[in-house]
Design a protein around this motif. Structure first.
Motif, mmCIF file in Angstrom:
data_model
loop_
_atom_site.group_PDB
_atom_site.id
_atom_site.type_symbol
_atom_site.label_atom_id
_atom_site.label_comp_id
_atom_site.label_asym_id
_atom_site.label_seq_id
_atom_site.Cartn_x
_atom_site.Cartn_y
_atom_site.Cartn_z
ATOM 1 N N ASP A 147 0.826 -1.207 0.000
ATOM 2 C CA ASP A 147 0.000 0.000 0.000
ATOM 3 C C ASP A 147 0.863 1.261 0.000
ATOM 4 O O ASP A 147 0.522 2.257 -0.651
ATOM 5 N N GLU A 148 1.996 1.227 0.716
ATOM 6 C CA GLU A 148 2.897 2.373 0.698
ATOM 7 C C GLU A 148 3.532 2.555 -0.676
ATOM 8 O O GLU A 148 3.746 3.679 -1.131
ATOM 9 N N THR A 149 3.846 1.454 -1.349
ATOM 10 C CA THR A 149 4.380 1.555 -2.708
ATOM 11 C C THR A 149 3.353 2.173 -3.646
ATOM 12 O O THR A 149 3.685 3.039 -4.470
ATOM 13 N N ILE A 150 2.105 1.737 -3.528
ATOM 14 C CA ILE A 150 1.050 2.278 -4.380
ATOM 15 C C ILE A 150 0.888 3.778 -4.154
ATOM 16 O O ILE A 150 0.785 4.569 -5.106
ATOM 17 N N THR A 151 0.888 4.193 -2.900
ATOM 18 C CA THR A 151 0.763 5.620 -2.592
ATOM 19 C C THR A 151 1.975 6.397 -3.100
ATOM 20 O O THR A 151 1.839 7.478 -3.688
ATOM 21 N N TYR A 152 3.162 5.860 -2.889
ATOM 22 C CA TYR A 152 4.380 6.521 -3.352
ATOM 23 C C TYR A 152 4.363 6.684 -4.868
ATOM 24 O O TYR A 152 4.663 7.777 -5.397
ATOM 25 N N ALA A 153 4.035 5.628 -5.589
ATOM 26 C CA ALA A 153 4.005 5.701 -7.050
ATOM 27 C C ALA A 153 2.960 6.707 -7.522
ATOM 28 O O ALA A 153 3.183 7.423 -8.512
ATOM 29 N N THR A 154 1.830 6.778 -6.824
ATOM 30 C CA THR A 154 0.805 7.756 -7.175
ATOM 31 C C THR A 154 1.313 9.176 -6.988
ATOM 32 O O THR A 154 1.097 10.055 -7.831
ATOM 33 N N LEU A 155 1.996 9.418 -5.872
ATOM 34 C CA LEU A 155 2.578 10.734 -5.622
ATOM 35 C C LEU A 155 3.582 11.110 -6.706
ATOM 36 O O LEU A 155 3.570 12.242 -7.222
ATOM 37 N N VAL A 156 4.456 10.187 -7.054
ATOM 38 C CA VAL A 156 5.483 10.466 -8.058
ATOM 39 C C VAL A 156 4.838 10.751 -9.412
ATOM 40 O O VAL A 156 5.226 11.707 -10.118
ATOM 41 N N HIS A 157 3.864 9.943 -9.793
ATOM 42 C CA HIS A 157 3.193 10.140 -11.079
ATOM 43 C C HIS A 157 2.549 11.520 -11.139
ATOM 44 O O HIS A 157 2.741 12.282 -12.101
ATOM 45 N N ALA A 158 1.812 11.870 -10.087
ATOM 46 C CA ALA A 158 1.148 13.172 -10.051
ATOM 47 C C ALA A 158 2.163 14.309 -10.018
ATOM 48 O O ALA A 158 1.944 15.370 -10.636
ATOM 49 N N LEU A 159 3.273 14.117 -9.325
ATOM 50 C CA LEU A 159 4.310 15.144 -9.252
ATOM 51 C C LEU A 159 4.925 15.388 -10.623
ATOM 52 O O LEU A 159 5.095 16.549 -11.055
ATOM 53 N N VAL A 160 5.262 14.321 -11.334
ATOM 54 C CA VAL A 160 5.880 14.478 -12.646
ATOM 55 C C VAL A 160 4.905 15.140 -13.622
ATOM 56 O O VAL A 160 5.284 16.040 -14.381
#
Length: 385
Positions: free
Chosen positions: A248-261
């Protein structure tokens, strides 16, 4: 390597692609020492229908998702690949751990037997004995010019991403004093750390050419900056994170990175210039993030003063909130982060368990958290058959 594209789900046309790689540690379920069986685990993975990649040392394997346009395209894959990797490890007599570094140092000369890794061992000696497991997020780009501009705009956020995911506080069975010991170890490599501010693609390429000439790297794939232009995919690759403790932390992290980029892509298209953060300030901020992680304080790039780390994580969410909302992920991300703030990320849970129960319980708890939340959790996934 990120795999082929999967169909997108209800996202605007032109949304950049997303792919996620996770590296895992193999350890002995009894002695808790690193277990050097990655080729055997990869073979068991093939039998179970999962492609596990070999990493630099023989006690590591890596999973990779396909390419999607939204985290919803990938979250089931992340869960399935973790549980399949845990099963494959168990079949080979190992525990699979989502941790940034081993709890006990492996002996030297356990480099994976591929020609490239053996060349690296010959050229870089004891550096290749270090075991470091990260999470790499690839986001699709139009071209290398755009990728370099994205790197410039991501630089101020790198320490926050590291602090959020810090998951390697223990080495040699004791607390190192760093939430991300992995990041400190990785810094020994001459091609690691935060990238400089690049004036152009030519500037980026010249930096790599200089590293090649000096022997700092053997090939462009050894550019280990915290964010880089992928040398084999049309992506920008964010590499600063420890592998998160839970899926779940990986999913949240990847979501943050995607939205940031995607957010910085829009700013680039609008003609916004990137803030030029002094390299030594950025290095200091990354060191502080590695030391304190989520539980302590972080260097605010605007004031160059220390502030509570969750404050900078919330600032990041505020910055990318419009894109998270467009993805339909804002409420989920906020809820996930509040849970992490309340219960702790990987480093915080490891330290709490070490103080309460000792190192053996830390490792067993890490194994449970690695496979937890992946849709099922069986004894096979947690212990050898």
């Amino acid at each position: 390597m990120v795999e082929a594209t999967v169909p997108s789900r209800d996202v605007p046309a032109g949304t950049p692609t997303l792919g996620v790689e996770e590296e895992f540690l193999l350890c002995d379920p009894v002695t808790k020492q690193p277990k050097f069986l990655n080729t055997e685990v990869a073979a068991a993975g093939r039998d179970l229908g999962v492609d596990l990649q070999l990493e630099l040392t023989r006690c590591q394997v890596e999973t990779a998702t396909s390419v999607g346009n939204h985290i919803r395209d990938l979250q089931d894959q992340l869960r399935e690949r973790r549980i399949a990797a845990a099963d494959a490890a168990a079949h080979a007599g190992c525990q699979l751990l989502a941790v940034g570094t081993p709890f006990y140092d492996p002996p030297p000369h356990e480099t994976t037997h591929t020609s490239r890794y053996q060349r690296m061992a010959g050229a870089f000696g004891a550096l290749t004995a270090g075991v470091m497991c990260g999470c790499h997020v690839h986001v699709g780009v139009e071209d290398r010019k755009q990728a370099v501009r994205i790197i410039n705009r991501l630089r101020p956020w790198l320490p926050t991403l590291l602090a959020l995911t810090a998951n390697s506080p223990i080495s040699a069975g004791v607390d190192t004093g760093y939430a991300s010991w992995r990041y400190i170890l990785y810094g020994r490599w001459p091609s690691c750390g935060p990238p400089p501010y690049f004036e152009s693609v030519n500037h980026y390429d010249t930096a790599i050419a200089t590293m090649l000439e000096a022997g700092v790297i053997l090939d462009p794939h050894m550019v280990y900056w915290d964010v880089r232009v992928s040398d084999h995919l049309p992506t920008v690759e964010i590499r600063i994170s420890d592998v998160p403790a839970t899926v779940d932390e990986t999913i949240t992290y990847a979501t943050l990175v995607h939205a940031l980029v995607v957010t910085v892509m829009k700013e680039i298209a609008a003609g916004c210039t990137a803030p030029i953060i002094d390299q030594e300030v950025l290095r200091a901020a990354c060191w502080r993030a590695a030391r304190d992680g989520l539980a302590g304080r972080a260097l605010d790039m605007d004031s160059v003063r220390l502030v509570p780390t969750p404050q900078l994580v919330r600032r990041l969410v505020d910055y990318i909130a419009p894109m998270l909302a467009e993805f339909g992920e804002l409420e989920r991300v906020i809820a996930s982060l509040e849970k992490v703030f309340d219960q702790g990320n990987g480093a915080m849970v490891q330290r709490r368990t070490l103080a309460q129960s000792g190192i053996t319980d830390v490792i067993d708890e890490c194994a449970r958290r690695t496979a937890g939340g992946c849709g099922r959790q069986t004894d096979t996934a947690l212990s050898p058959s």
